[in-house]
Design a protein around this motif. Structure first.
Motif, PDB file in Angstrom:
ATOM      1  N   ASN A  52    -135.601   8.080 -28.052  1.00 37.70           N
ATOM      2  CA  ASN A  52    -134.620   8.959 -28.697  1.00 37.70           C
ATOM      3  C   ASN A  52    -133.223   8.383 -28.525  1.00 37.70           C
ATOM      4  O   ASN A  52    -132.951   7.653 -27.571  1.00 37.70           O
ATOM      5  CB  ASN A  52    -134.642  10.350 -28.052  1.00 37.70           C
ATOM      6  N   VAL A  53    -132.353   8.747 -29.445  1.00 38.12           N
ATOM      7  CA  VAL A  53    -130.945   8.339 -29.339  1.00 38.12           C
ATOM      8  C   VAL A  53    -130.081   9.564 -29.550  1.00 38.12           C
ATOM      9  O   VAL A  53    -130.448  10.467 -30.311  1.00 38.12           O
ATOM     10  CB  VAL A  53    -130.603   7.245 -30.385  1.00 38.12           C
ATOM     11  N   LEU A  54    -128.962   9.639 -28.854  1.00 38.15           N
ATOM     12  CA  LEU A  54    -128.011  10.724 -29.130  1.00 38.15           C
ATOM     13  C   LEU A  54    -126.605  10.148 -29.262  1.00 38.15           C
ATOM     14  O   LEU A  54    -126.143   9.408 -28.393  1.00 38.15           O
ATOM     15  CB  LEU A  54    -128.032  11.781 -28.016  1.00 38.15           C
ATOM     16  N   LYS A  55    -125.967  10.493 -30.371  1.00 39.00           N
ATOM     17  CA  LYS A  55    -124.556  10.124 -30.557  1.00 39.00           C
ATOM     18  C   LYS A  55    -123.701  11.269 -30.046  1.00 39.00           C
ATOM     19  O   LYS A  55    -123.885  12.412 -30.459  1.00 39.00           O
ATOM     20  CB  LYS A  55    -124.274   9.878 -32.039  1.00 39.00           C
ATOM     21  N   THR A  80    -123.270   6.185 -27.889  1.00 36.28           N
ATOM     22  CA  THR A  80    -124.631   6.704 -27.781  1.00 36.28           C
ATOM     23  C   THR A  80    -125.231   6.507 -26.388  1.00 36.28           C
ATOM     24  O   THR A  80    -124.719   5.739 -25.574  1.00 36.28           O
ATOM     25  CB  THR A  80    -125.562   5.944 -28.749  1.00 36.28           C
ATOM     26  N   ASP A 282    -123.968   2.808 -36.029  1.00 35.69           N
ATOM     27  CA  ASP A 282    -124.274   4.136 -36.569  1.00 35.69           C
ATOM     28  C   ASP A 282    -125.194   4.050 -37.783  1.00 35.69           C
ATOM     29  O   ASP A 282    -126.133   4.839 -37.928  1.00 35.69           O
ATOM     30  CB  ASP A 282    -122.948   4.795 -36.974  1.00 35.69           C
ATOM     31  N   HIS A 285    -128.788   3.231 -36.711  1.00 35.86           N
ATOM     32  CA  HIS A 285    -129.484   4.362 -36.077  1.00 35.86           C
ATOM     33  C   HIS A 285    -129.985   5.335 -37.151  1.00 35.86           C
ATOM     34  O   HIS A 285    -131.112   5.831 -37.071  1.00 35.86           O
ATOM     35  CB  HIS A 285    -128.573   5.087 -35.082  1.00 35.86           C
ATOM     36  N   ALA A 286    -129.147   5.579 -38.160  1.00 34.63           N
ATOM     37  CA  ALA A 286    -129.557   6.486 -39.242  1.00 34.63           C
ATOM     38  C   ALA A 286    -130.793   5.937 -39.959  1.00 34.63           C
ATOM     39  O   ALA A 286    -131.730   6.681 -40.262  1.00 34.63           O
ATOM     40  CB  ALA A 286    -128.399   6.681 -40.221  1.00 34.63           C
ATOM     41  N   VAL A 289    -133.835   6.387 -37.748  1.00 32.62           N
ATOM     42  CA  VAL A 289    -134.234   7.804 -37.714  1.00 32.62           C
ATOM     43  C   VAL A 289    -135.007   8.132 -38.987  1.00 32.62           C
ATOM     44  O   VAL A 289    -136.073   8.747 -38.947  1.00 32.62           O
ATOM     45  CB  VAL A 289    -133.000   8.721 -37.533  1.00 32.62           C
ATOM     46  N   SER A 295    -135.702   9.201 -32.770  1.00 38.31           N
ATOM     47  CA  SER A 295    -135.332  10.592 -33.041  1.00 38.31           C
ATOM     48  C   SER A 295    -133.908  10.781 -32.563  1.00 38.31           C
ATOM     49  O   SER A 295    -133.552  10.305 -31.484  1.00 38.31           O
ATOM     50  CB  SER A 295    -136.237  11.554 -32.266  1.00 38.31           C
ATOM     51  N   ASN A 296    -133.105  11.480 -33.385  1.00 33.36           N
ATOM     52  CA  ASN A 296    -131.707  11.647 -32.977  1.00 33.36           C
ATOM     53  C   ASN A 296    -131.512  12.972 -32.231  1.00 33.36           C
ATOM     54  O   ASN A 296    -130.769  13.838 -32.654  1.00 33.36           O
ATOM     55  CB  ASN A 296    -130.742  11.507 -34.157  1.00 33.36           C
ATOM     56  N   ARG A 297    -132.231  13.121 -31.143  1.00 29.29           N
ATOM     57  CA  ARG A 297    -132.091  14.275 -30.258  1.00 29.29           C
ATOM     58  C   ARG A 297    -132.637  13.839 -28.891  1.00 29.29           C
ATOM     59  O   ARG A 297    -133.396  12.881 -28.800  1.00 29.29           O
ATOM     60  CB  ARG A 297    -132.915  15.439 -30.772  1.00 29.29           C
TER      61      ARG A 297
END
Ligand SMILES: [Zn+2]
Length: 305
Positions: A52-55, A80, A282, A285-286, A289, A295-297
């Motif tokens: 998972n990744v989170l910005k 991130t 960025d 990552h999009a 996803v 997953s962006n969470r």
């Protein structure tokens, strides 16, 4: 013929001085993906299930700083952290930063900072089994150094000797300097080329962007692979074009970074199941996803979202 002896001796001495070339060869950066893959199988246990990744913040600069020769078009640098999820726990790759450190990077500009995402990241860091850091810059490490629970976090944070040395002696900013007392709380390792730290998880030494930079190789149970390359490049065009940054405020070992970009470029062409992921890209990552590869969470409390 004895007259020639001194000349021959000179030639011999000159040859003996060639080790300089050897010394240069030693400083060239290199890694071997098959050795890394083998290392990923050394620690027994189930491999991770997903990444998972989170910005939590953005930096807005033009693209030419990230990729030499790129147009001066606006470009979002995502700040991130990544989470490698196992069946019973997770490992954090990087730890984010608080608002004060974010403002240091903002140079007086109000750049976007998502307080809710940052709070989620802080919870994820607190709940991690293990925390590893791609490098010792504030946007990646402040989250284990500055929170109130820093002492608890340090006991499960793995720092390399090079990262620790920089954080103690020449930190990027005063806010992240480690005192001697704080430094003693971390798990400190030194390794030559790579180090397995969990099933399917291997650190790859990659000094270049900073002395303590490393890449994080992840092999999922499904066979999918990731290489979290930190700030080896800020945008994947750096890998596609094998071009370094053009940011005067960053002091890098440029030949080492170019060696890394060449290696990543070759990997991205020859290993389609391996996703090379840059911390700040960025757009990439999009795409990942959308493709279901990230997953962006973040998942909290032992895997539950
Ligand atoms: Zn960074």
């Amino acid at each position: 013929m004895p007259r020639f002896a001194p000349v021959l001796a000179l030639v011999f001495v000159a040859t003996l001085h060639v080790p300089h070339a050897g010394a240069l060869a030693q400083t060239a950066w290199a890694a071997d993906i098959d050795t890394v893959r083998q290392a990923a199988r050394l620690i027994p246990g189930r491999q991770p299930l997903r990444v998972n990744v989170l910005k939590f913040a953005e930096s807005r600069r033009t693209k030419n700083f990230s990729v030499k020769g790129a147009p001066t078009a606006p470009s979002v640098q995502a700040r991130t952290a990544f989470q490698v999820v196992y069946p019973d726990s997770y490992v954090m790759v990087d730890a984010g930063m608080d608002l004060q450190v974010h403002r240091f990077f903002g140079r007086g500009l109000e750049e976007p900072y998502d307080a809710a995402a940052a709070a989620q990241l802080e919870r994820a860091v607190a709940g991690a089994r293990l925390i590893v850091l791609t490098h010792e810059h504030g946007d990646h490490v402040a989250g284990v150094i500055r929170p109130a629970n820093a002492a608890t976090l340090a006991a499960k944070t793995l720092l390399t000797r090079a990262q620790l040395d920089v954080l103690r002696n020449t930190p990027q900013m005063p806010e992240i300097r480690l005192t001697d007392e704080a430094a003693r709380r971390y798990v400190v390792v030194d390794y030559e080329r790579h180090l397995p730290v969990a099933p399917g998880l291997v650190l790859i030494r990659a000094a270049g962007h900073t002395p303590g930079s490393q890449m994080v190789y992840v092999a999922l149970e499904s066979g999918r692979e990731y290489l979290l390359v930190g700030d080896a490049t800020w945008h994947m065009d750096g890998v596609r074009l094998v071009r370094g940054k053009d940011a005067p405020w960053v002091t890098e070992d440029e030949p080492a970074v170019l060696d890394q970009l060449r290696w990543l470029n070759a990997l991205s062409r020859t290993a389609p199941q391996l996703a090379v992921v840059a911390s700040h890209d960025d757009e990439q990552h999009a795409e990942l996803v959308r493709a279901g590869l990230l997953s962006n969470r973040l998942e909290l409390d032992g895997g539950r979202p």
